[in-house]
Design a protein around this motif. Structure first.
Motif: not given
Length: 330
Positions: A8-14
């Motif tokens: 989820y953190l990677r998604l937010i970062g993208v």
């Protein structure tokens, strides 16, 4: 930190801009984790779509173009009508029996390819949009998009013919825009995609029945004529909506046109590739992979430049109006 939280953190970062991500990213992830089942390891498709939509809204707010969301919803509605109408026509083409002469003998049959599953998925999305709007429409469109992409390797595995790439690319590009279709719409608006598909079915079947056996495939007729015609129709409808709305100081139609520039361009891939072939190889040359790739670059990069320029101009105009308003108050 478990795998789901990390993803989820990677998604937010993208998808989210850096400032907002640093400030609220952990809170957003905690919300998604609280709503997820304990055994889930990957974000759901609905969550990925929601994160992407939220990040896009934040980025648009950062450039002062918050009203573009209404334009995206209008563009999505028009794109869904176009995709389902095309799917209805292609389904009729796939299922229509053909008759052709071969060494003096008549041969009969059908030319059904794995593409028929793709068109059925888009027609199903139109039905879902009518009976279960909002919650189930986007997953149905996502399924149709996935099949549109997956039919290419699937056809290679089963060694069957498939719709050409320029047909599938136009369908996928329109489908990506259609993901933004609003859930709350009057019934008559929700019926438009299904109505377009229903109208295309008999029209395509009639046209195919009167065509020669050599023209029953996607190449030449009908894809070489239907897709550009659909592009012109989509452009004219969007322009008309933009003019009517602009007369009432409503920019939804303008933003919808900007959003649809790339999908409209993909509908013109085949003739554009042929024009590029003539320019590169001289008169009489047919489009090949090189010219198709060049056409894809043109219809992707040119709209991106135009939209970026429009956002920059809009931001400067908005900032200018705000500054002038503050000056007048003083």
């Amino acid at each position: 930190m478990n795998d789901l939280e990390r993803r989820y953190l990677r998604l937010i970062g993208v998808f989210y801009p850096a400032g907002y991500r640093d400030e609220r990213g952990a809170e957003i992830v905690d919300t998604y984790l609280a709503l997820s089942s304990p055994d889930r390891r990957w974000p759901s498709v609905a969550d990925v779509t929601d994160v992407a939509a939220g990040g896009l809204r934040r980025r648009l707010r950062a450039v002062g173009a918050t009203e573009i969301g209404a334009g995206v919803r209008l563009a999505a509605t028009l794109a869904l009508v176009t995709t389902t109408a095309l799917a209805g026509g292609w389904a009729a083409l796939e299922l229509n029996p053909w008759t052709t002469a071969w060494f003096g003998f008549e041969q009969h049959g059908t030319s059904v390819s794995p593409g028929v599953a793709v068109w059925a998925a888009w027609l199903l999305a139109a039905v879902v949009h009518v009976v279960a709007p909002g919650r189930w429409t986007r997953p149905a469109i996502g399924l149709a998009l996935a099949l549109t992409v997956a039919v290419v390797p699937l056809a290679a595995v089963v060694d069957r013919s498939r719709p050409p790439l320029f047909v599938l690319l136009a369908q996928a590009c329109l489908g990506l825009v259609a993901l933004g279709v609003p859930g709350r719409m009057p019934l008559w608006l929700r019926l438009l995609p299904l109505t377009g598909a229903a109208a295309a079915l008999p029209a395509a079947a009639t046209a195919a029945r009167h065509a020669g056996g050599a023209t029953r495939g996607y190449y030449g007729w009908p894809a070489g004529q239907v897709l550009p015609a659909a592009g012109v129709a989509l452009l004219l409808v969007t322009l008309l909506a933009g003019v009517v709305m602009a007369a009432r100081n409503d920019l939804r139609g303008t933003w919808a046109l900007l959003v649809l520039l790339c999908p409209i361009g993909t509908l013109w891939l085949h003739p554009l590739a042929e024009v590029l072939a003539v320019g590169l190889y001289g008169g009489g040359s047919n489009a090949d992979r090189t010219t198709f790739a060049a056409a894809v670059i043109v219809v992707t990069v040119a709209p991106a430049i135009i939209v970026s320029a429009a956002l920059i101009v809009h931001r400067r105009v908005t900032v200018g109006h705000v500054t002038a308003g503050r000056g007048s108050k003083r």
